[in-house]
Scaffold this motif. Structure first.
Motif, short mmCIF file in Angstrom:
data_model
loop_
_atom_site.label_atom_id
_atom_site.label_comp_id
_atom_site.label_asym_id
_atom_site.label_seq_id
_atom_site.Cartn_x
_atom_site.Cartn_y
_atom_site.Cartn_z
N GLY A 121 79.45 11.24 -43.00
CA GLY A 121 79.22 10.21 -41.98
C GLY A 121 78.53 9.01 -42.58
O GLY A 121 78.07 9.06 -43.73
N PRO A 122 78.42 7.93 -41.80
CA PRO A 122 77.79 6.72 -42.33
C PRO A 122 76.32 6.91 -42.67
O PRO A 122 75.77 6.12 -43.45
N LEU A 123 75.66 7.92 -42.11
CA LEU A 123 74.25 8.13 -42.47
C LEU A 123 74.07 9.22 -43.53
O LEU A 123 72.97 9.45 -44.01
N THR A 124 75.18 9.90 -43.89
CA THR A 124 75.09 10.88 -44.97
C THR A 124 74.68 10.13 -46.23
O THR A 124 75.17 9.03 -46.48
N THR B 231 75.80 15.07 -29.21
CA THR B 231 76.04 15.91 -30.38
C THR B 231 77.21 15.37 -31.19
O THR B 231 77.18 15.38 -32.43
N ALA B 232 78.23 14.88 -30.49
CA ALA B 232 79.38 14.29 -31.20
C ALA B 232 78.91 13.10 -32.03
O ALA B 232 79.38 12.88 -33.15
N VAL B 233 77.96 12.35 -31.50
CA VAL B 233 77.41 11.20 -32.23
C VAL B 233 76.65 11.68 -33.47
O VAL B 233 76.85 11.18 -34.58
N ILE B 234 75.79 12.67 -33.28
CA ILE B 234 74.96 13.16 -34.38
C ILE B 234 75.84 13.73 -35.50
O ILE B 234 75.66 13.40 -36.67
N ASP B 235 76.80 14.56 -35.12
CA ASP B 235 77.72 15.13 -36.11
C ASP B 235 78.48 14.01 -36.84
O ASP B 235 78.69 14.08 -38.04
N SER B 236 78.91 13.03 -36.08
CA SER B 236 79.74 11.97 -36.67
C SER B 236 78.93 11.03 -37.55
O SER B 236 79.46 10.41 -38.46
N GLY C 109 66.33 10.48 -29.52
CA GLY C 109 67.27 10.21 -28.44
C GLY C 109 68.34 9.23 -28.87
O GLY C 109 68.34 8.75 -30.01
N ALA C 110 69.22 8.90 -27.93
CA ALA C 110 70.36 8.02 -28.24
C ALA C 110 69.90 6.69 -28.84
O ALA C 110 70.55 6.15 -29.74
N MET D 279 76.76 6.38 -27.18
CA MET D 279 77.11 7.49 -26.27
C MET D 279 78.59 7.40 -25.88
O MET D 279 79.26 8.42 -25.73
N LYS D 280 79.08 6.18 -25.75
CA LYS D 280 80.49 6.01 -25.42
C LYS D 280 81.36 6.47 -26.61
O LYS D 280 82.43 7.07 -26.41
N ALA D 281 80.89 6.20 -27.81
CA ALA D 281 81.62 6.68 -28.99
C ALA D 281 81.66 8.21 -28.97
O ALA D 281 82.69 8.82 -29.27
N GLY D 282 80.54 8.82 -28.59
CA GLY D 282 80.49 10.28 -28.49
C GLY D 282 81.48 10.79 -27.44
O GLY D 282 82.19 11.77 -27.65
N ASP D 283 81.52 10.09 -26.32
CA ASP D 283 82.43 10.42 -25.22
C ASP D 283 83.88 10.33 -25.73
O ASP D 283 84.73 11.17 -25.44
N ARG D 284 84.13 9.30 -26.54
CA ARG D 284 85.47 9.07 -27.09
C ARG D 284 85.87 10.22 -28.03
O ARG D 284 86.97 10.76 -27.95
#
Lengths: 353, 602
Positions: free
Chosen positions: B65-68, B486-491, B503-504, B525-530
């Protein structure tokens, strides 16, 4: 935030060689993996030429990890540097001083710092693997020559690494220093570069350093000496001498590091905890100009962060034994590259000339 | 400037031996962030829905991911993304350690493996370069031997290796990819995909640093995040002190500590398999992954072991103890070590044994089938020491068990005794003890799983606020938020454990400063939703329906017999209808046109 470009470099440490004629017990040359270089004289001249860009530059310190007097063209280097109008200082193990005494005086070197670990022939020999009386004679010879030639320079200082094995003998250094007419004695703690040296540290346990300092200080009036003590415990203040002095260091292969600590790669044992120090370079003077390296955004930002102590303290962090950031100097939890968060020089525990 | 990403994707086709590079697509990066999100989108776009997960048409992505690799706390994660051989979903299996950042150091955000080799190979990735090397000599070897062999062959101990063990080679449906010898991209069978491609390992060593678009802002965001991590009890005390095994007692006390294949909610011997016990006995020290200030990892050693081992984690310690009715911590440590070496998912391995135990005790699995293997009775310690290797090598009954508990129980006529969702085994929380967590199990896109929306955090641990675990109302919205976050964190390439403290806003701040994309909290959060909806669309594409958002009937029909959650059942219909509604999906769990339009997913 934008930090403006500047030319305020005041002192430059140039490692003209990383070769050495000794193999001292606590030196990190014994523990590193780096290649050993002698800087080309022509390349040195190019660096010297570039230094003109820095109008406030005062001092060129010849030294890094090697023995500068071991450089094949040391006298040319000193001569050209003095011609350029800079103060010249260097650190030496003293073994070659007899050979160069007249030249050093003639070229008007401003200051030399001689490393002497114990004013006791046996301990000295154990640490340095060479004959102590020779060093004593060499310094005495230099001072005599100064008198003979009616010269004031170079000023001579002595540097000692305080360890458990030489602690009892340290007060005697003042007598020796007085005899050798040196102006100051710089005492540093040991930075163990091998696990076996961890037991030599004086700051690792309860050590009555105040009594020790009092004992030393009670004699300074008698000998008219300046004694510079290190800190013997972890104190709050953090200050980097390289940053405070607006200094930079150039390695024998041209890499520009912010300080001695990050000049080479090796393992440190900080209060017994191993840490991989990885050489860090902001650029190479053989590829870019020193001015452009000095004004690189990341180097400016690094100096700003260190000057303002914007870095964590691994050394007394509760997570130090498990945190992955503590394992190397590569980065830290504040996002610094490289990280000073475990630097015992910035704590004053270990000192450089 | 787009920072965070190295900017390049490396593709290796093992059928043709061809390799190529392509740039990271900025628009996809912005919309799907990276790692799980972006790589999942690549699978969605490039792998046909009907592709055999173990055939050459499937692709296997090692995605950072970009933060890895940045200094962001826990910025050492990566995902293995592919079509799952266990259940066909987009498998995103997340792992820590040091492999992910090392891969990124070579200058590639993703490594996409395509096709299928006709002989065992491994990939050696260095700065802007990849080499396909013969792996015949390490095929069949366990992950430790294979890793050591690669390190010595390449002559550098600082190389990082992700590899499969015998389980992956033998296409075990829950084979893991093991990196750094003990960190696992454990779930959804990603190791079997690697095995099907005859890809034994990926070795990486790079020298690059992750670019950061706005270093000053990034440092500010890191300090805020670090302060919160240090101030939070779970991240600064619980996890560092006891590791994830801080949970055994907590979950047992709340009565949702599944025992004997989820037949009970408490385990009388929990003391002997707890994090406290581990600390008092076999724990040598903590171990942190790359850039992690939490250091929940355990290094442990048994007196009769030659080398130190890592773990066990909470889920592992539970799967091999309470779920199988076993109270022997030393045996759990050995089973865990064996799974790391064989390349097995510990949750699936332990729970499949537990499922077989229930089948056996109820007479659905006959003694003859066991051959000379240990008797599958709850409490029989020998089972967890023997069966993992039989499964990995597909020996005897192990061959059937290697298909996973759902398939195994189906073969024996009782799929309902497999404690799984979408064929993937449930982890260490009885859903009857926490309604929100039950909903998360049922709706998790990759099947039974606790790390796609960890509702235990609010329902049991009280973070960020304490919810009543038995209440149904309002859980849909909570689950949705946790799943999206979680989708955000993983990504992003961070560890889920940061979410106990962050938090977000924090994730948005770090991501914005690193990438230079200006995300608000709402936008991430919307990216996570996506990401979530995109994975859902894939599930619909492979034929899953509302029926797959199920739980094993036990949880709706058999009240918990004991403990603090005694008498509880899961109210699934009610939970699902609330959840579909807050997700903007139809009553059948299908995202509406309007929803997809809003997310730009049409």
């Amino acid at each position: 935030m934008t930090i403006p470009d500047n030319r305020n470099l005041k002192k430059v440490y140039i490692e003209i060689t990383s070769k050495c004629n000794l193999n001292c017990k606590m030196c990190f040359r014994r523990f590193w993996n780096d290649e050993v270089f002698e800087m080309d004289f022509e390349k040195y001249l190019r660096i010297l030429d570039e230094l003109k860009e820095f109008t406030s530059l005062e001092t060129v310190y010849l030294g890094g990890i090697g023995e500068p007097l071991f450089h094949s063209r040391i006298l040319d280097i000193i001569g050209k540097t003095k011609e350029s109008g800079y103060r010249v200082e260097f650190g030496t193990n003293g073994t070659l001083l007899n050979k160069y005494a007249e030249d050093i005086i003639r070229l008007s070197v401003d200051k030399i710092i001689v490393s002497i670990d114990a004013p006791d022939p046996k301990v000295y020999e154990d640490i340095r693997g060479t004959d102590f009386s020779q060093i004593e004679d060499n310094v005495a010879y230099l001072q005599e020559t100064k008198r003979r030639l009616n010269a004031h320079n170079p000023e001579v200082e002595i540097e000692v690494v305080a360890m458990k094995s030489n602690l009892d003998l340290l007060p005697n250094i003042l007598l020796l220093a007085a005899k050798l007419e040196v102006t100051s004695v710089i005492i540093s703690n040991i930075m163990p570069f091998g696990k076996e040296l961890c037991s030599e540290t004086l700051y690792n346990e309860i050590f009555d350093y105040n009594t020790f300092i009092d004992k030393m200080n009670s004699q300074i009036g008698k000998y008219r000496l300046k004694t510079v003590f290190p800190k013997f415990e972890l104190l709050t203040e953090r200050k980097c001498q390289f940053i405070e002095q607006n200094a930079t260091t150039i390695r024998s292969d041209g890499e520009v590091a912010p300080c001695y600590r990050l000049l080479h790669s090796y393992t440190e044992y900080i209060f017994g905890r191993g840490k991989q120090v990885n050489a860090f370079s902001f650029g190479n003077v053989y590829k870019d100009t020193l001015l452009s390296i000095w004004n690189r955004r990341d180097y400016k930002s690094f100096r700003y962060s260190v000057k303002n102590a914007l870095f964590p303290s691994c050394t007394d962090c509760p997570l130090k034994d498990s945190c992955n950031f503590c394992l190397t100097t590569d980065s830290d939890c504040f996002g610094n590259f490289p990280s000073c968060a475990d630097c015992l020089w910035s704590r004053g525990i270990v000192q450089c000339p | 400037m787009v920072g965070g990403y190295m900017g390049k994707i490396l593709r290796v086709n093992l059928t043709t031996g061809k390799t190529s590079e392509e740039p990271i697509n900025d628009e996809l990066a912005r919309k799907f962030i990276g790692a799980r999100g972006y790589a999942g989108k690549v699978i969605f776009d490039e792998v046909p829905a009907e592709a055999d997960p173990l055939g050459p048409d499937n692709k296997l992505i090692f995605a950072t991911g970009p933060l890895t690799l940045t200094a962001a706390p826990t910025g050492g994660r990566y995902d293995v993304v592919t079509k799952s051989p266990l259940n066909g979903v987009i498998a995103g299996s997340n792992s820590g350690g040091f492999f992910g950042p090392e891969l990124k150091k070579t200058g590639y955000d993703f490594l996409i493996v395509e096709g299928k080799s006709n002989k065992p190979v491994y990939l050696w990735v260095t700065d802007d370069k990849v080499e396909i090397r013969d792996a015949s000599h390490i095929w069949g070897k366990d992950t430790h031997i294979a890793t050591d062999a690669i390190l010595s062959e390449l002559g550098d101990k600082s190389i990082r290796v992700a590899c499969i063990g015998p389980a992956g080679e033998n296409l075990v449906k829950f084979a893991a990819v093991i990196n750094d010898k003990a960190r696992a991209a454990g779930r959804t069978g990603v190791g079997a995909v690697m095995g099907s491609k005859m890809l034994k390992a990926v070795a990486a060593k790079g020298t690059k640093r992750a670019p950061v678009a706005n270093p000053e802002k990034f440092k500010e965001a890191l300090r805020v995040a670090m302060d919160k991590i240090k101030a939070n009890g779970v991240t600064s005390q619980g996890l560092p002190t006891y590791g994830t095994m801080v949970l055994n007692h907590i979950i047992d006390e709340h009565g949702l500590y599944p025992t004997n294949n989820f037949q009970k909610g408490t385990f009388e011997h929990v003391d002997s398999v707890s994090g406290e016990k581990l600390k008092d006995t076999y724990l040598v020290r903590n171990k942190a992954c790359y850039a992690c200030p939490i250091a929940c990892g355990r290094v442990s050693k048994l007196p009769d072991m030659e080398e130190e081992t890592e773990g066990p984690e909470y889920e592992t310690s539970w799967a091999f103890s309470a779920d199988c009715g076993i109270d022997d911590l030393a045996a759990v440590i050995k089973a865990n070590d064996q799974c790391n070496k064989m390349g097995l998912d510990t949750i699936a391995t332990g729970t499949t044994i537990a499922c077989a135990m229930e089948l056996y005790e109820k007479g659905f699995l006959k003694k003859e089938e066991l051959g000379s293997a240990p008797e599958l009775k709850f409490g029989n310690t020998e089972t967890i020491l023997v069966y993992p290797e039989l499964m990995a090598k597909r020996v005897g009954l192990g061959d059937k068990l290697a298909e996973g508990s759902y398939n195994f129980a189906s073969m024996h006529g009782h799929p309902e005794l497999s404690m799984s969702v979408k064929k993937q085994e449930l982890p260490a929380y009885d859903p009857r003890g926490a309604q929100g967590h039950a909903l998360e199990y049922a709706t998790s896109n990759r099947g039974g799983c606790h790390v796609r929306g960890y509702m235990i955090s609010p329902e049991i641990l009280g973070l960020p606020e304490k919810l009543d675990p038995f209440v149904v109302e309002g859980k849909g919205q909570w689950v949705r938020i946790f799943q999206d976050l979680t989708a955000v964190i993983d990504s992003e390439g961070l560890c889920l454990f940061t979410s106990f403290a962050l938090g977000a806003d924090d994730y948005a701040a770090m991501l914005s400063a690193a990438t230079g994309f200006d995300y608000t909290a709402d936008e991430v959060m919307k990216a996570g939703d996506r990401v979530w909806n995109s994975e859902k669309l894939w599930n619909l594409r492979i034929g899953m329906t509302k029926k797959d958002d199920y739980l094993p009937p036990r949880f709706m029909n058999e009240p918990l017999p004991d403990g603090a959650a005694k008498g509880q059942l899961v109210h699934l219909e009610q939970l699902l209808s609330d959840y579909y509604n807050v997700r903007g999906w139809s009553n059948e769990g299908v995202p509406t046109e309007e929803k997809l339009k809003d997310l730009g997913l049409q």
